[in-house]
Design a protein around this motif. Structure first.
Motif, PDB file in Angstrom:
ATOM      1  N   LEU A 189      36.946  33.628  54.328  1.00  0.00           N
ATOM      2  CA  LEU A 189      36.255  34.046  55.794  1.00  0.00           C
ATOM      3  C   LEU A 189      36.088  32.444  56.427  1.00  0.00           C
ATOM      4  CD1 LEU A 189      35.551  35.805  58.092  1.00  0.00           C
ATOM      5  CD2 LEU A 189      33.298  36.109  56.724  1.00  0.00           C
ATOM      6  N   ASN A 190      36.022  32.330  57.563  1.00  0.00           N
ATOM      7  CA  ASN A 190      35.515  30.988  58.235  1.00  0.00           C
ATOM      8  C   ASN A 190      34.151  31.427  58.725  1.00  0.00           C
ATOM      9  OD1 ASN A 190      36.918  32.446  60.396  1.00  0.00           O
ATOM     10  ND2 ASN A 190      36.485  31.009  61.594  1.00  0.00           N
ATOM     11  N   ALA A 191      33.273  30.224  59.166  1.00  0.00           N
ATOM     12  CA  ALA A 191      32.136  30.298  59.875  1.00  0.00           C
ATOM     13  C   ALA A 191      32.358  29.287  60.869  1.00  0.00           C
ATOM     14  CB  ALA A 191      30.930  30.154  58.795  1.00  0.00           C
ATOM     15  N   GLY A 192      32.550  29.426  61.988  1.00  0.00           N
ATOM     16  CA  GLY A 192      32.741  28.741  62.920  1.00  0.00           C
ATOM     17  C   GLY A 192      34.310  27.899  62.795  1.00  0.00           C
ATOM     18  N   ALA A 193      34.482  26.663  63.356  1.00  0.00           N
ATOM     19  CA  ALA A 193      36.026  26.231  63.312  1.00  0.00           C
ATOM     20  C   ALA A 193      36.313  25.787  61.914  1.00  0.00           C
ATOM     21  CB  ALA A 193      36.191  25.411  64.379  1.00  0.00           C
ATOM     22  N   ASP A 194      35.520  24.989  61.271  1.00  0.00           N
ATOM     23  CA  ASP A 194      35.833  24.123  60.296  1.00  0.00           C
ATOM     24  C   ASP A 194      34.993  24.408  59.058  1.00  0.00           C
ATOM     25  OD1 ASP A 194      33.579  23.005  61.241  1.00  0.00           O
ATOM     26  OD2 ASP A 194      34.471  21.082  61.752  1.00  0.00           O
ATOM     27  N   VAL A 195      34.357  25.603  58.743  1.00  0.00           N
ATOM     28  CA  VAL A 195      33.809  25.954  57.652  1.00  0.00           C
ATOM     29  C   VAL A 195      34.371  27.122  57.020  1.00  0.00           C
ATOM     30  CG1 VAL A 195      31.361  26.656  56.817  1.00  0.00           C
ATOM     31  CG2 VAL A 195      31.470  24.844  58.410  1.00  0.00           C
ATOM     32  N   LEU A 196      34.403  27.018  55.563  1.00  0.00           N
ATOM     33  CA  LEU A 196      34.856  28.290  54.966  1.00  0.00           C
ATOM     34  C   LEU A 196      33.630  28.864  54.103  1.00  0.00           C
ATOM     35  CD1 LEU A 196      37.849  27.224  52.694  1.00  0.00           C
ATOM     36  CD2 LEU A 196      37.842  28.875  54.595  1.00  0.00           C
ATOM     37  N   ARG A 197      33.245  30.033  54.555  1.00  0.00           N
ATOM     38  CA  ARG A 197      32.021  30.750  54.052  1.00  0.00           C
ATOM     39  C   ARG A 197      32.464  31.677  53.020  1.00  0.00           C
ATOM     40  NH1 ARG A 197      29.697  35.219  58.345  1.00  0.00           N
ATOM     41  NH2 ARG A 197      31.525  34.404  59.445  1.00  0.00           N
ATOM     42  N   LEU A 198      31.684  31.346  52.056  1.00  0.00           N
ATOM     43  CA  LEU A 198      32.108  32.055  50.453  1.00  0.00           C
ATOM     44  C   LEU A 198      30.586  33.033  50.465  1.00  0.00           C
ATOM     45  CD1 LEU A 198      33.425  28.876  48.981  1.00  0.00           C
ATOM     46  CD2 LEU A 198      34.641  30.461  50.105  1.00  0.00           C
ATOM     47  N   VAL A 199      30.925  34.259  50.553  1.00  0.00           N
ATOM     48  CA  VAL A 199      29.946  35.420  50.473  1.00  0.00           C
ATOM     49  C   VAL A 199      30.445  36.415  49.670  1.00  0.00           C
ATOM     50  CG1 VAL A 199      28.421  34.767  52.386  1.00  0.00           C
ATOM     51  CG2 VAL A 199      30.671  36.219  52.791  1.00  0.00           C
ATOM     52  N   PRO A 200      30.962  36.234  48.399  1.00  0.00           N
ATOM     53  CA  PRO A 200      31.411  37.248  47.599  1.00  0.00           C
ATOM     54  C   PRO A 200      30.429  38.508  47.103  1.00  0.00           C
ATOM     55  CG  PRO A 200      31.053  35.470  46.161  1.00  0.00           C
ATOM     56  CD  PRO A 200      30.679  34.819  47.722  1.00  0.00           C
ATOM     57  N   PRO A 201      30.992  39.461  46.490  1.00  0.00           N
ATOM     58  CA  PRO A 201      29.823  40.524  46.300  1.00  0.00           C
ATOM     59  C   PRO A 201      29.177  39.880  45.086  1.00  0.00           C
ATOM     60  CG  PRO A 201      32.503  41.431  46.179  1.00  0.00           C
ATOM     61  CD  PRO A 201      32.335  39.746  46.485  1.00  0.00           C
ATOM     62  N   LEU A 202      27.881  40.130  45.001  1.00  0.00           N
ATOM     63  CA  LEU A 202      26.810  39.385  44.237  1.00  0.00           C
ATOM     64  C   LEU A 202      27.266  39.709  42.924  1.00  0.00           C
ATOM     65  CD1 LEU A 202      23.668  40.338  46.113  1.00  0.00           C
ATOM     66  CD2 LEU A 202      25.242  38.214  46.375  1.00  0.00           C
ATOM     67  N   ILE A 203      27.900  40.746  42.510  1.00  0.00           N
ATOM     68  CA  ILE A 203      28.422  40.951  40.684  1.00  0.00           C
ATOM     69  C   ILE A 203      29.597  40.233  40.569  1.00  0.00           C
ATOM     70  CG2 ILE A 203      27.418  43.053  40.857  1.00  0.00           C
ATOM     71  CD1 ILE A 203      31.103  42.995  41.309  1.00  0.00           C
ATOM     72  N   ILE A 204      29.969  39.491  41.201  1.00  0.00           N
ATOM     73  CA  ILE A 204      31.045  38.399  41.185  1.00  0.00           C
ATOM     74  C   ILE A 204      30.691  37.593  39.582  1.00  0.00           C
ATOM     75  CG2 ILE A 204      30.588  36.498  42.150  1.00  0.00           C
ATOM     76  CD1 ILE A 204      33.430  36.014  42.663  1.00  0.00           C
ATOM     77  N   SER A 205      31.662  37.458  38.657  1.00  0.00           N
ATOM     78  CA  SER A 205      31.424  36.725  37.376  1.00  0.00           C
ATOM     79  C   SER A 205      31.830  35.333  37.268  1.00  0.00           C
ATOM     80  CB  SER A 205      31.997  37.452  36.189  1.00  0.00           C
ATOM     81  OG  SER A 205      33.424  37.485  36.291  1.00  0.00           O
ATOM     82  N   LYS A 206      31.320  34.659  36.324  1.00  0.00           N
ATOM     83  CA  LYS A 206      31.580  33.183  36.281  1.00  0.00           C
ATOM     84  C   LYS A 206      33.196  33.198  36.021  1.00  0.00           C
ATOM     85  CE  LYS A 206      27.306  30.961  35.005  1.00  0.00           C
ATOM     86  NZ  LYS A 206      26.612  30.511  33.935  1.00  0.00           N
ATOM     87  N   ASP A 207      33.743  33.967  35.347  1.00  0.00           N
ATOM     88  CA  ASP A 207      35.182  33.927  35.137  1.00  0.00           C
ATOM     89  C   ASP A 207      36.011  33.909  36.337  1.00  0.00           C
ATOM     90  OD1 ASP A 207      34.723  33.343  32.528  1.00  0.00           O
ATOM     91  OD2 ASP A 207      35.243  35.497  31.856  1.00  0.00           O
ATOM     92  N   GLU A 208      35.429  35.180  37.207  1.00  0.00           N
ATOM     93  CA  GLU A 208      35.982  35.155  38.436  1.00  0.00           C
ATOM     94  C   GLU A 208      35.768  34.154  39.337  1.00  0.00           C
ATOM     95  OE1 GLU A 208      35.928  40.214  38.743  1.00  0.00           O
ATOM     96  OE2 GLU A 208      34.239  39.059  39.084  1.00  0.00           O
ATOM     97  N   ILE A 209      34.802  33.563  39.210  1.00  0.00           N
ATOM     98  CA  ILE A 209      34.664  32.192  40.236  1.00  0.00           C
ATOM     99  C   ILE A 209      35.574  30.992  39.952  1.00  0.00           C
ATOM    100  CG2 ILE A 209      32.966  30.289  40.418  1.00  0.00           C
ATOM    101  CD1 ILE A 209      30.694  32.399  40.658  1.00  0.00           C
TER     102      ILE A 209
END
Ligand SMILES: Cc1ncc(COP(=O)(O)O)c(C=O)c1O
Length: 393
Positions: free
Chosen positions: A358-378
């Motif tokens: 997802l973006n936030a404004g024109a040139d920023v990628l906004r990373l707001v995953p589910p809070l349960i995401i694991s390090k392996d998934e990251i």
């Protein structure tokens, strides 16, 4: 007709959607009708904090779904009362809660409460509200008036009068805007839609002093940055500055519509039966689920994990050797990747790589995953994001 054709024919064209029909999800992953799986760094715009298919949420929904879904605010209900008590207990500044159905409604309630507070204590004329550049507080007429984006505002003018804007993180600009005619100052401790910009500590401290000096209320809009997103239950806890009113919504019921304003006793004192209300808010179904969310996320071990995975995510992003990444900003699992190019092509390319962005404004990628995401998934997310940025770079 398939769902995409039906939507194109029958829905108001107010959104641009990719040609994907989401049908299922588990944990931090979503699945589409063709069986493609996506690692979700969007969480329904910072909503699905506990991810998808959570067993306790599902069980609560089954049990609450067998009971009346709605009683209205004409009557008491137990899950709402329990949720209010819980929110107050974990929020040092707050004494009482008023529920709504969305973020924008929480902004409306906050501003109405502030105007009534000023009118009650200081008489007529103290009605101005100060908001900031880059802010996003919602799309209803009042909230839109404190959301200074021309594209959002212009088609709907005139908006609510009595709004002044100052520059975010600029103490001088805020000092010039805040005088005795101001009843409230509203801001996001970490701006979300505006591009993931954390407030500076000195700025919040100055706003607290200015609002005290001019008898104005300080409203923190934690609709996006609250409820564990930054690694503390509320983002403002990391600043040590307390507001008079706090707006919450998005993740509070993990995807069911809810909003809440938390207020001090002083603010609550001016609101009497009939002053403000809504049919659905605080219903037993939604608040049953919100109780599960608040119990889980307020657990210190859960918040510690968000801080750890967030720090790990940030570190991994910062070590990416891609010339288009200018900066990685944010706290916990509310991160913004500042690009030197438009973010939209990366969002589009993400689908092919099994990554929801997802973006936030024109040139920023906004990373707001589910809070349960694991390090392996990251690790998977970072690998896929690197491939996406190479592809669109
Ligand atoms: C900080 C903030 N406030 C308010 C809102 C409005 O919330 P809603 O879309 O639930 O009306 C949003 C939505 O993105 C937000 O990020």
């Amino acid at each position: 007709m398939n769902p995409i054709e039906l939507e194109q024919k029958y829905l108001v064209h107010a959104y641009n959607r990719p040609p994907i029909v989401l049908t299922d999800g588990q944990g931090a992953w979503l699945e589409d009708a063709d069986g493609n799986r996506y690692l979700d760094l969007v969480a329904g715009i910072a909503v699905s904090a506990l991810g998808y298919g959570d067993a306790a949420i599902a069980q609560t929904i089954c049990e609450a779904g067998k009971k009346p879904l709605h009683y209205s605010n004409l009557y008491h209900n137990e899950p709402m009362a329990r949720l209010a008590a819980k929110l107050v207990e974990i929020t040092p500044f707050a004494d009482r809660v008023h529920f709504q159905n969305s973020g924008t409604e929480s902004t409306e309630a906050a501003m109405k409460f502030a105007r009534k507070f000023a009118r009650t204590h200081f008489g007529e004329g103290k009605t101005n509200i100060v908001a900031f550049t880059g802010a996003f507080h919602g799309r209803t007429m009042g909230a839109l008036a404190v959301t200074p984006r021309e594209k959002y505002q212009k088609p709907y003018l005139p908006l609510m009068p009595g709004v002044r804007f100052a520059a975010f993180n600029d103490i001088e600009s805020a000092t010039a805007a805040i005088d005795d005619s101001v009843c409230a100052v509203i801001l996001e401790p970490i701006q979300g839609e505006g591009g993931i910009h954390p407030a500076e500590e000195a700025f919040l401290v100055a706003l607290r002093e200015l609002t005290h000096q001019h008898n104005a209320l300080l409203i923190f809009d934690e609709v996006q940055c609250g409820v564990g997103r930054t690694g503390s239950f509320w983002a403002h806890e990391q600043y040590g500055v307390l507001p008079d009113i706090l707006c919450s919504a998005k993740p509070l019921a993990n995807g069911l519509p809810i909003g809440a304003v938390l207020v001090t006793e002083r603010v609550a004192d001016v609101i009497h039966p009939g002053d403000h209300g809504t049919t659905f808010a605080g219903g037993p179904f939604v608040t049953s689920v919100a109780n599960v969310v608040v119990d889980r996320i307020s657990d210190p071990a859960f918040l510690q994990r968000v801080r750890e995975t967030g720090a790990y995510f940030k570190e991994r992003l910062e070590s990416l050797d891609n010339p288009h990444i200018q900066e990685v900003r944010g706290r916990g699992l509310m991160l913004g990747v500042q690009l030197d190019m438009p973010a939209a092509p990366a969002v589009q390319a993400g689908y092919k790589h099994g990554l929801l962005l997802l973006n936030a404004g024109a040139d920023v990628l906004r990373l707001v995953p589910p809070l349960i995401i694991s390090k392996d998934e990251i690790d998977i997310a970072v690998e896929r994001l690197a491939a996406v940025l190479v592809e669109v770079g």
